[in-house]
Scaffold this active site. Structure first.
Site, mmCIF file in Angstrom:
data_model
loop_
_atom_site.group_PDB
_atom_site.id
_atom_site.type_symbol
_atom_site.label_atom_id
_atom_site.label_comp_id
_atom_site.label_asym_id
_atom_site.label_seq_id
_atom_site.Cartn_x
_atom_site.Cartn_y
_atom_site.Cartn_z
ATOM 1 C CG HIS A 23 -4.685 -18.748 -5.649
ATOM 2 N ND1 HIS A 23 -5.571 -17.926 -4.995
ATOM 3 C CD2 HIS A 23 -4.713 -19.922 -4.969
ATOM 4 C CE1 HIS A 23 -6.110 -18.569 -3.984
ATOM 5 N NE2 HIS A 23 -5.611 -19.781 -3.951
ATOM 6 C CB ALA A 24 -1.300 -18.864 -11.121
ATOM 7 C CB CYS B 200 -5.096 -21.530 2.350
ATOM 8 S SG CYS B 200 -5.329 -19.809 1.895
ATOM 9 C CB VAL C 115 -9.452 -24.890 -22.651
ATOM 10 C CG1 VAL C 115 -8.554 -25.093 -23.862
ATOM 11 C CG2 VAL C 115 -9.666 -23.407 -22.389
ATOM 12 C CB SER D 145 -2.870 -29.115 -8.837
ATOM 13 O OG SER D 145 -3.484 -28.409 -7.769
ATOM 14 C CE LYS E 39 -7.206 -27.879 -7.130
ATOM 15 N NZ LYS E 39 -5.855 -27.400 -6.779
ATOM 16 C CB ALA F 268 1.733 -27.003 -5.460
#
Length: 457
Positions: A11-12, A44, A81, A113, A143, A310
């Site tokens: 999302h971010a 969600c 990474v 997370s 997740k 969060a």
């Protein structure tokens, strides 16, 4: 031209990439690395998908590799990474199985997370698994898109074998999943070490409303129990707590998440829970390095201090702020109130800011005004619902600190006003005189918001 490297297309990360490319694309080169095979999954909506309240997963993605590349980004998927050299300003990732080194002028960390794995005997993640796959069959984490797809595939292919499901964790995700499995006709037990549900978002009087709602809809509640073991011969057969043992066919662990900050290498300052510590520009303790979303802190307007909250909504906004700043256009975050909501078996609950319990913990002198009243004028015989509203405010300053609402009607938009009230430091007395319109179709001449505010002592 600056090169901005973004680690994580969640999302971010997606929000920051879009912000840069949509506003400053001609001035910046954007390179994205993500270890997953998909971008921007709306977790969600996972329970809605599992519980067949939506027809499929297509609508749960709002971006993809092709879209970002069409705007000018270079995107490396399935490319974890491995390390970051903050002095040399380079990152090292595995791209197509080979070591790839990329330099950067600005770096945005959107590493998200990871699920919390409690010390439960029999609960282990397969070594090297990036998708949180358990060693015990039918032990599930929730997740990623792949986790939800795996649950759905099993429910379809082994429906007759998976009759009783245990969900561990009675926060938002756990409660939503309990509803989803019940909607599929499964026997469901919801387990939590705390003796209530949604404890982080609501005070006991409101969380008990959800507790009763879950019980009334046939979900077995095992609150106040600590899971000790998950047992079975190669696959889940029972769940053992400090109180009892239950035979189950599937266990879903939803006990929460922790910030994924291993790439900080101990060089970036962190918050008490390990999240990257950032300022209102999303800057970390190292120049030209930003952190956003679940891996980073936020500025909490309710406590006037740094905090960790969060939420997907916070992640999107933090990505926008970091995107502007990394591209050279300085802006500050307005901070957050932690606004959130849930809808289970028709019961809608929303909250923002501090609960009464949290207000005490943060050193305030809290007072509460609470009311249960009809949403619309009493003569409106159809579509009229009771609404419970609880406002938390500080006795000394009179500032609104938080609000919680519950109803079988849709009262969700009301919480936005309370969020703004906290952000703008509105007192309970000013709130009582706020100009709220009246129309019988929507509310009463003196609404439940005004009545609750006027009742404040």
């Amino acid at each position: 031209m600056s090169k901005i490297v973004v680690v994580g297309a969640n999302h971010a990360g997606t929000s920051s990439v879009n912000t840069i490319l949509d506003n400053y694309g001609s001035e910046n080169e954007v390179v994205v690395f993500d270890q997953n095979s998909n971008i921007s999954f709306l977790g969600c909506g996972m329970a809605l998908w599992i519980g067949k309240q939506i027809s499929g997963s297509d609508g749960l993605f709002y971006a993809n590799k092709e879209l970002l590349e069409s705007k000018g980004a270079t995107v490396y998927m399935k490319s974890p990474v491995q390390s970051i050299d903050y002095d040399a300003k380079t990152i090292t990732a595995l791209v197509d199985g080979k070591e790839h080194v990329e330099s950067y002028d600005k770096l945005i960390l959107a590493t998200g997370s990871q699920p919390i794995l409690p010390p439960i005997e029999g609960a282990e993640i397969k070594e090297g698994s990036l998708e949180f796959e358990a060693t015990l069959e039918n032990l599930q984490f929730v997740k990623l898109f792949q986790n939800a797809q795996q649950v759905i595939d099993k429910l379809q292919s082994k429906s007759d074998e998976l009759n009783k499901v245990a969900v561990v964790g009675a926060g938002y995700i756990g409660v939503e999943l309990a509803e989803a499995f019940k909607r599929l006709g499964k026997e469901v037990v919801l387990v939590d070490v705390v003796d209530t549900c949604l404890a982080g978002y609501y005070d006991r009087d409101l969380s008990d409303m959800m507790r009763k709602n879950l019980s009334d809809n046939g979900i077995e509640l095992a609150f106040g129990e600590t899971v000790k073991a998950i047992e079975g011969n190669g696959k889940v057969e029972r769940i053992v707590t400090d109180k009892t043992s239950r035979d189950v066919d599937m266990v879903v662990l939803a006990v929460g998440f922790r910030p994924n900050t291993s790439l900080g290498n101990g060089k970036l300052e962190t918050f008490r829970n390990g999240a990257f510590l950032v300022n209102k520009k999303q800057e970390t303790s190292i120049k030209d390095v930003y952190a956003i979303g679940d891996c980073a802190t936020v500025y909490d307007n309710a406590i006037n201090d740094t905090n960790y909250i969060a939420l997907a909504s916070n992640a999107l906004r933090s990505g926008m702020v970091a995107g502007h700043n990394a591209a050279g256009h300085e802006i500050d975050s307005l901070g957050v109130q932690g606004s959130n909501g849930i809808s289970i078996f028709g019961l809608n609950m929303v909250s923002t800011g501090l609960t009464e319990e949290k207000a005490k913990r943060f050193g305030f002198n809290p007072a509460v005004t609470e009311i249960t009243d009809q949403q619309k004028a009493g003569f409106m015989e159809h579509g009229n619902y009771d609404v419970t509203l609880k406002i938390v405010y500080d006795k000394d300053s009179r500032l609104v600190l938080g609000a919680q609402m519950a109803s079988y009607g849709d009262i969700s938009m009301g919480i936005h006003m309370f969020s703004l009230a906290i952000q703008e430091k509105v007192t309970i007395d000013r709130l009582a005189l706020l100009d709220l319109f009246f129309l019988p179709h929507f509310n009463q001449p003196l609404s439940y918001i005004a009545k609750a505010s006027l009742a404040a002592k």
